[in-house]
Design a protein around this motif. Structure first.
Motif, mmCIF file in Angstrom:
data_model
loop_
_atom_site.group_PDB
_atom_site.id
_atom_site.type_symbol
_atom_site.label_atom_id
_atom_site.label_comp_id
_atom_site.label_asym_id
_atom_site.label_seq_id
_atom_site.Cartn_x
_atom_site.Cartn_y
_atom_site.Cartn_z
ATOM 1 N N ILE A 38 -31.473 49.517 20.360
ATOM 2 C CA ILE A 38 -30.743 50.279 19.199
ATOM 3 C C ILE A 38 -29.866 51.369 19.717
ATOM 4 O O ILE A 38 -28.882 51.687 19.214
ATOM 5 C CB ILE A 38 -31.786 50.586 18.211
ATOM 6 C CG1 ILE A 38 -31.194 51.388 16.999
ATOM 7 C CG2 ILE A 38 -32.627 52.043 18.728
ATOM 8 C CD1 ILE A 38 -31.971 51.795 16.019
ATOM 9 N N ASP A 62 -31.720 46.632 15.647
ATOM 10 C CA ASP A 62 -32.857 47.337 15.208
ATOM 11 C C ASP A 62 -34.023 46.118 14.970
ATOM 12 O O ASP A 62 -34.070 45.344 14.253
ATOM 13 C CB ASP A 62 -32.732 47.992 14.021
ATOM 14 C CG ASP A 62 -34.087 49.046 13.754
ATOM 15 O OD1 ASP A 62 -35.015 48.642 14.052
ATOM 16 O OD2 ASP A 62 -33.816 49.878 12.988
ATOM 17 N N ARG A 64 -36.701 46.317 13.694
ATOM 18 C CA ARG A 64 -37.339 46.435 12.329
ATOM 19 C C ARG A 64 -36.378 45.476 11.302
ATOM 20 O O ARG A 64 -36.909 45.207 10.239
ATOM 21 C CB ARG A 64 -37.255 47.820 11.691
ATOM 22 C CG ARG A 64 -38.312 48.434 12.459
ATOM 23 C CD ARG A 64 -38.158 50.061 12.102
ATOM 24 N NE ARG A 64 -36.631 50.687 12.207
ATOM 25 C CZ ARG A 64 -36.368 52.055 11.737
ATOM 26 N NH1 ARG A 64 -37.142 52.679 11.068
ATOM 27 N NH2 ARG A 64 -35.124 52.363 12.109
ATOM 28 N N VAL A 112 -41.438 49.583 13.975
ATOM 29 C CA VAL A 112 -40.857 49.332 15.317
ATOM 30 C C VAL A 112 -41.835 48.473 16.169
ATOM 31 O O VAL A 112 -41.567 47.408 16.671
ATOM 32 C CB VAL A 112 -40.445 50.440 16.257
ATOM 33 C CG1 VAL A 112 -40.043 50.119 17.669
ATOM 34 C CG2 VAL A 112 -39.405 50.957 15.218
ATOM 35 N N GLY A 291 -32.994 56.868 15.074
ATOM 36 C CA GLY A 291 -33.265 56.312 13.581
ATOM 37 C C GLY A 291 -32.302 57.031 12.704
ATOM 38 O O GLY A 291 -32.136 56.570 11.291
#
Length: 293
Positions: A38, A62, A64, A112, A291
């Motif tokens: 990221i 990312d 996620r 994560v 983030g």
């Protein structure tokens, strides 16, 4: 020719720390790399260092986000023809007890570390199966021995170890090997930032017996990863003594061991929570900023 010549290796969390050092070592042995992180600036710098587009596909994504991971894998396959090896390495840690940690930070660690691992493997596994490859899930010593004040990290790393165990059963008959990596303190940005933010942890670590308080260099850790990946290891323990804790795990969870090991918790844990309150965050400043991008 080496075990990695012409192989395509996908590494998440590839811009810094263990991921970056493993990338350097495998590129030096002839691998092509798909690096995912990221954090864009160090990712771009590392890709240029390792030969640029001829040998590296660098993707800012990312873990996620399953769609982003699928797109990253597709780029790697388009460039190099497939994926032989996956190193699911992306991970973060939070600070604080169950009562002290920011719930949003707790959720982010789980997403994560655990969900990101699933997304990485889900996206790359069809190609790995096609090439009868290898998957390394990066867990931790924390999967063998829990530590107070690190509950999200402990839970996520125990989860990814069992994810690796289940995945191994699912894909063995398809020629794919699966391993998990378990490390003690490694000299990475994640560990250095945690020590800097939480003096109570540094003090508690200094009171532990050797070898529990020793920090291992990222170079030594990556060298062990390289050897383990080359032999498609079921487990990689860094340092080697960490493997002993796997066999001691039932003993470490007895009331006696938990009572003895928890003698410092009544004083250490309030100090950690107080430090988290003063910081105003349960993540390192760098991780929190990433983030918010």
């Amino acid at each position: 020719m080496t075990a990695f010549t012409g192989k395509v290796v996908l590494i998440t969390g590839g811009a810094r720390g263990i991921g970056a050092e493993v990338a350097r070592r495998l590129r030096a042995r002839g691998a092509h790399l798909v690096l995912i992180d990221i954090d864009q600036p160090p990712l771009r710098e590392l890709a240029a260092e390792l030969g640029g587009d001829d040998h590296v596909v660098a993707v800012s994504a990312d873990v996620r986000d399953l769609g982003a991971m699928e797109a990253a894998v597709a780029r790697g396959i388009e460039r190099f023809g497939g994926i032989d090896i996956v190193v699911a390495n992306a991970g973060i840690a939070s600070y604080g007890s169950v009562l002290g940690v920011d719930p949003a930070a707790f959720r982010r660690v789980i997403e994560v570390n655990l969900l990101g691992c699933f997304h990485t493997v889900r996206a790359a596994l069809p190609s790995v199966i096609e090439r009868r490859g290898y998957v390394l899930i990066v867990s931790s010593l924390a999967a063998y021995m829990a530590m107070p004040g690190m509950v999200a990290y402990d839970a996520s790393k125990a989860g990814v170890e069992h994810f690796a165990n289940a995945l191994r059963l699912e894909v063995a008959h398809r020629g794919v090997d699966v391993g998990s990596a378990h490390m003690s303190w490694i000299d990475t940005p994640l560990v250095r930032e945690g020590f800097a933010d939480l003096p109570a942890v540094t003090r508690a670590l200094a009171e532990l017996p050797n070898p529990l308080r020793k920090t291992t260099s990222v170079h030594e850790c990556a060298a062990r990863f390289e050897r383990g990946i080359a032999r498609r290891a079921r487990r990689i323990n860094v340092p080697a003594w960490v493997g002993v804790l796997r066999w001691l795990k039932p003993l470490l969870q007895t009331p006696f061991a938990e009572r003895e090991g928890g003698r410092t918790t009544p004083t250490m844990l309030p100090e950690i929570d107080a430090e988290v309150t003063r910081l105003g965050r349960s993540l390192s400043a760098r991780t929190q900023a990433l983030g918010e991008d």
